[in-house]
Each structure stands twice: as C-alpha cells, then as structure tokens.
Design a protein around this motif. Structure first.
Motif, PDB file in Angstrom:
ATOM      1  N   TRP A  93       0.827  -1.206   0.000  1.00  0.00           N
ATOM      2  CA  TRP A  93       0.000   0.000   0.000  1.00  0.00           C
ATOM      3  C   TRP A  93       0.868   1.266   0.000  1.00  0.00           C
ATOM      4  CZ3 TRP A  93      -4.920  -1.119  -0.915  1.00  0.00           C
ATOM      5  CH2 TRP A  93      -5.375  -2.400  -0.586  1.00  0.00           C
ATOM      6  N   SER A  94       1.824   1.291  -0.904  1.00  0.00           N
ATOM      7  CA  SER A  94       2.765   2.424  -0.929  1.00  0.00           C
ATOM      8  C   SER A  94       2.087   3.734  -1.333  1.00  0.00           C
ATOM      9  CB  SER A  94       3.933   2.127  -1.872  1.00  0.00           C
ATOM     10  OG  SER A  94       3.477   1.933  -3.202  1.00  0.00           O
ATOM     11  N   SER A  95       1.120   3.688  -2.234  1.00  0.00           N
ATOM     12  CA  SER A  95       0.413   4.915  -2.631  1.00  0.00           C
ATOM     13  C   SER A  95      -0.362   5.484  -1.451  1.00  0.00           C
ATOM     14  CB  SER A  95      -0.539   4.623  -3.793  1.00  0.00           C
ATOM     15  OG  SER A  95       0.177   4.221  -4.946  1.00  0.00           O
ATOM     16  N   TYR A  96      -0.984   4.597  -0.695  1.00  0.00           N
ATOM     17  CA  TYR A  96      -1.676   5.019   0.520  1.00  0.00           C
ATOM     18  C   TYR A  96      -0.687   5.595   1.530  1.00  0.00           C
ATOM     19  CZ  TYR A  96      -3.528   4.312   5.233  1.00  0.00           C
ATOM     20  OH  TYR A  96      -3.863   4.471   6.552  1.00  0.00           O
ATOM     21  N   TRP A  99     -13.816   3.434   0.041  1.00  0.00           N
ATOM     22  CA  TRP A  99     -12.786   4.355   0.504  1.00  0.00           C
ATOM     23  C   TRP A  99     -11.759   3.661   1.387  1.00  0.00           C
ATOM     24  CZ3 TRP A  99     -13.239   8.734  -2.040  1.00  0.00           C
ATOM     25  CH2 TRP A  99     -14.519   9.197  -2.422  1.00  0.00           C
ATOM     26  N   ILE A 100     -10.488   3.980   1.192  1.00  0.00           N
ATOM     27  CA  ILE A 100      -9.466   3.610   2.151  1.00  0.00           C
ATOM     28  C   ILE A 100      -9.294   4.737   3.158  1.00  0.00           C
ATOM     29  CG2 ILE A 100      -7.481   4.495   0.821  1.00  0.00           C
ATOM     30  CD1 ILE A 100      -5.926   2.010   1.775  1.00  0.00           C
ATOM     31  N   VAL A 101      -9.493   5.989   2.689  1.00  0.00           N
ATOM     32  CA  VAL A 101      -9.609   7.153   3.570  1.00  0.00           C
ATOM     33  C   VAL A 101     -10.916   7.826   3.178  1.00  0.00           C
ATOM     34  CG1 VAL A 101      -8.588   9.283   4.409  1.00  0.00           C
ATOM     35  CG2 VAL A 101      -7.107   7.427   3.614  1.00  0.00           C
ATOM     36  N   ASN A 102     -11.865   7.823   4.056  1.00  0.00           N
ATOM     37  CA  ASN A 102     -13.229   8.211   3.727  1.00  0.00           C
ATOM     38  C   ASN A 102     -13.311   9.583   3.060  1.00  0.00           C
ATOM     39  OD1 ASN A 102     -16.021   7.675   3.724  1.00  0.00           O
ATOM     40  ND2 ASN A 102     -16.309   8.902   5.575  1.00  0.00           N
ATOM     41  N   GLY A 103     -13.791   9.608   1.819  1.00  0.00           N
ATOM     42  CA  GLY A 103     -13.976  10.845   1.088  1.00  0.00           C
ATOM     43  C   GLY A 103     -12.725  11.415   0.452  1.00  0.00           C
ATOM     44  N   GLY A 161      -4.939   3.183  -3.457  1.00  0.00           N
ATOM     45  CA  GLY A 161      -3.938   3.119  -2.408  1.00  0.00           C
ATOM     46  C   GLY A 161      -2.932   2.003  -2.567  1.00  0.00           C
ATOM     47  N   VAL A 162      -3.200   1.072  -3.491  1.00  0.00           N
ATOM     48  CA  VAL A 162      -2.339  -0.091  -3.646  1.00  0.00           C
ATOM     49  C   VAL A 162      -1.016   0.294  -4.304  1.00  0.00           C
ATOM     50  CG1 VAL A 162      -3.147  -0.775  -5.941  1.00  0.00           C
ATOM     51  CG2 VAL A 162      -2.419  -2.531  -4.285  1.00  0.00           C
ATOM     52  N   SER A 163       0.036  -0.470  -4.050  1.00  0.00           N
ATOM     53  CA  SER A 163       1.348  -0.215  -4.661  1.00  0.00           C
ATOM     54  C   SER A 163       1.275  -0.460  -6.159  1.00  0.00           C
ATOM     55  CB  SER A 163       2.409  -1.123  -4.040  1.00  0.00           C
ATOM     56  OG  SER A 163       2.531  -0.883  -2.654  1.00  0.00           O
TER      57      SER A 163
END
Length: 467
Positions: A80-83, A392-396, A403-405
């Motif tokens: 999850w590097s993008s996250y 959402w991984i971060v809501n909104g 978010g996945v690499s």
C-alpha cells in the motif's frame, strides 16, 4: 487474481489474525492487575497464585501478538505504498507514538513484573502490572487514532497531493476515536473475562482446584458483565455517530436500499438481493433503528440509493455502496454475540454466587465454548467497520483501489500472502499448544525434582514461588 484483490485479502487476513491477540492482551492484563491488587489488599496467597497462573497466558499471547503486529505493519509499505505516501504524515505520528511510548512502557514493565516477584516492594511490583495494563490500552488508543482518521479525516490539509497534519489535537480528539475507543476497550475486557471464565468452567467440569477457579470465575464474570453492558452502551454511541459521519455504512448495515419509514424499524434478519438492490423477508423490531440512529424513537434513515445519488454529486460517477451482505451480517454477529455474553454473565454469576454452578455440566460446557465468542464478535466488528467504509481507504479522500502499490506484481503479493499465512499457522499452532499445556498443568503444578528454579513463570516453579 489481480494485485489489488490479493493485497486486500492479505491485509484482511493479517489484521484479523493480529486482532485475535490484542484484545486478549488488554483484557488479561487488566484482570491480572485486579487479582494482584486483591493479593495486596487481602493478603491471601491464592490471589498471588492467580496472578501468576493467568499471567502465563498473558505472556504467551503478548509474545505472539508482537510478532503478528510487526508483519501486519510491514505490508503498509509493501502493498500500500500509494496510501502510505498520501497518508504518511498523518498516519505515521500516532503509530510512532504507539511504538515509542505505549509499547516501550509495556515491554519495560512486563520485564519488571516477571522478574520482580519477591524482589521489588509489593506496591511497586503491583504498579508494574497496572502500568502494563494502562499501556496496552494506550496502544489501542494510538492505533485507533490512526484508523479513525481513515473513517473520519480531521486535522489535516491537502498539500502537494498528500494529507498533512495541521492540527494534531483534532486527530487525537476525533469524534470517531472518542466513540470507538471505549467500544474496543470494553470488547477487549470481555475477551479477557470470558477467557478466564471458559478456562475456569473447564476446570469446574474436571472438579480441579475449585477454590482457585471459583475465585477466578467470580472475577471473570464481574468483569464480563460490566464490559458486556459497556459494549452495548458504547455500541449505541457508535451507531448514533455513524448516522452523521458515515450514513452509507449505516444504511448498508441495515440492508436499506430505499429510505426507511419514520419511525424506522431495526431489521433482525433479512434476505438481501444485491443484484436487484432489494431486501425482503425482513424480521423487524419497530422503532429500534430510530433509537439506534438518533437516541429517540423517531426519525428516518436514508437508504443506499438516495446516498449513492448524493455521493455521485459530491465525488463523481462510481459505485459508493459497500459490500452489503458482509456489512449487514457482520453487524448482526457482533450485536447478537454481545447479547449472548450479557445473558451468560448474569446466569453464571447468579449460580456461581449460590455455589451451584459447579453442578451445571451442560451450562459449564457452554461457558467453556464462550471463550471464542468475543473473538468472533471482535472480528465481526472490525469487518463491519472496514468493509462498510468501502470503496474508501480514507473516507472521502482516497479510494482503496488508488492506495495499492502500483509496481508490486500479483505474483509478489501472492507469494507474501502464502508465506505470511504459513507463519501465522505455525504461530497459532504453537500458541494453542502452549495454552493447552499451561491449562492442563494448572496453578498448583508440582515442583520438578530436577528443577531448582525460583522463577514463578518457569515450568514447575509456580508452587515454589507461592509457598
């Protein structure tokens, strides 16, 4: 299978497995601290024996939990590097404080508690286990602070394509955190309580060390009933919070595609057709959903179709409805088990106080099986919280798919998933074997002839240390 789905499966499996150990550590540390406090106050050797015996389970669980936690956090940078790039400034601070403050307190005072028997003054030694208990709860607080931002982002600014903290106080006073933290702690206390109750019930059936296990059972049941009631009340606070902050999750948890009536009925069970977006064969409790959502017996709840249209206006086209069946049924598993725990606590405490519980064989078998109920409820609650937030991984702010690499292949994720699963299987087998060994040995294991150890946590050393 694509890398996104494999990464989600890996995150879910590692987090669920890690979350088996966290609540048990929190609950057992608190109960052991109570037992040792009773030893100091009442000056009865049996309470010291109780502290040491149940402490063995705590130490085994804590050791395995540390290993699973390391693996669980490792995947943030791997899958999850993008996250991590987007959330690192916000997410990193609570995690760093948890590691540098709470975990260090736990580790330091666990060591002092293990080796401080009959070496430290009794009050100072008691303070060690209370500090361990407080530190386990602080760890949960900081982890939940990070997770609560994912549910309800606060105290940040968007800058250079990243979320950056501009109000740390807002992060640690997040309304989501303030309702989630008590719920998690009460769930953890119930986990520890029913672990003690279940092991004690097993020994009731064996008619072994009845005085020891009756005292343990009583403490476990008192903590169990208080924490189970706390789960119910704090759960209601969470439901009220969801209506304002995450209405889509609330609608999915109720299987509501269309707006409810006013007042709204709570659905006990239903047949959910996700393809046709329809819910049928409802068994409902009138007024109950309005009370859960608003704290009063009136008010309607928006359905997923209404909310989907609103979200498309805010965020653009896309599907904003989470996996409905998973969210719906995980909530009911969690709530249903909470009710069962309350009922079991009341019945067992009543019969135990009258001295008749030891003769109720079938009920004791149920109490032994109840060891697993809080673990199932904790897992169901986590699934409901995380799955209900999708997409959402971060809501909104960020969708899970974003978010996945981007450079990690599906093969790499699959390899690590298999490797981690193998490690977890071996850890689980070792933990179960050790738990069974300690449970069978009991609190009065005889000193081995060839052992001169005075360590109360060594094999065979318990009786020697408590003479």
């Amino acid at each position: 299978m694509e890398s996104l789905m494999l990464a989600r499966i890996q995150f879910a499996s590692t987090t669920i497995f890690h979350f088996i150990f966290v609540p048990l550590s929190i609950g057992l540390a608190f109960i052991i601290a109570i037992m040792q406090t009773l030893y100091l106050v009442k000056k009865k050797e049996v309470y010291k024996k109780m502290s040491i015996f149940w402490g063995k389970f705590f130490l085994i669980n804590f050791a395995v939990g540390v290993v699973t936690g390391i693996i669980q956090e490792f995947q943030f940078g791997m899958n999850w590097s993008s996250y991590s790039r987007f959330m690192g400034d916000v997410f990193g601070a609570p995690l760093a404080i948890e590691a540098l403050l709470a975990f260090f307190i736990e580790s330091t005072f666990i060591g002092l508690w293990i080796f401080g028997w009959d070496k430290l003054p009794k009050k100072l030694h008691l303070a060690c286990i209370w500090l361990v208990s407080i530190a386990t709860m602080l760890s949960a607080f900081w982890i939940l602070a990070a997770n609560s931002f994912m549910q309800n982002p606060v105290g940040y600014v968007l800058q250079n394509g990243r979320a950056e903290t501009n109000d740390f106080l807002a992060v640690i006073t997040n309304p989501k955190l303030l309702v989630a933290f008590p719920h998690v702690i009460f769930g953890a206390l119930a986990t520890g309580a029913f672990f003690v109750v279940g092991i004690s019930a097993w020994n009731y059936l064996k008619k072994r060390d009845l005085d020891f296990y009756k005292r343990s059972m009583t403490i476990g049941l008192i903590v169990g009933i208080v924490s189970s009631l706390g789960i119910a009340f704090s759960g209601h606070s969470q439901s009220t919070y969801l209506m304002g902050a995450q209405p889509m999750k609330m609608a999915a948890a109720e299987g509501l595609y269309e707006d409810s009536g006013d007042p709204a009925a709570w659905t006990v069970i239903a047949n959910i057709d996700t393809e046709n977006k329809d819910t049928s064969m409802r068994l409902e409790i009138p007024y109950a959903l309005s009370f859960l959502a608003y704290g009063e017996f009136k008010g309607k709840v928006d359905g997923m179709n209404t909310l989907q249209a609103e979200y498309e206006e805010l965020y653009g086209e896309g599907n904003y409805i989470p996996p409905v069946k998973t969210t719906f049924w995980s909530f009911r598993f969690m709530a249903g088990i909470g009710g069962v725990l309350i009922l079991l606590s009341i019945l067992a405490l009543y019969w135990n106080s009258r001295g008749t519980l030891v003769n109720k064989g079938k009920f004791l078998k149920i109490l032994f099986a109840s060891i697993f109920l809080p673990f199932i409820a904790n897992t169901a609650g986590w699934i409901m919280s995380e799955i209900g937030r999708q997409p959402w991984i971060v809501n909104g702010l960020m969708k899970t798919a974003d978010g996945v690499s981007p450079t990690v292949s599906a093969g790499s994720v699959l390899f690590s998933l298999v490797a981690f699963s193998l490690i977890y299987t071996l850890l689980a087998a070792a933990m179960v074997k050790l738990f069974v060994k300690v449970a069978k040995e009991g609190p009065y294991e005889k000193q081995k002839e060839d052992s001169s150890s005075t360590d109360p946590f060594s094999t065979g050393g318990l009786e020697h240390a408590t003479e």
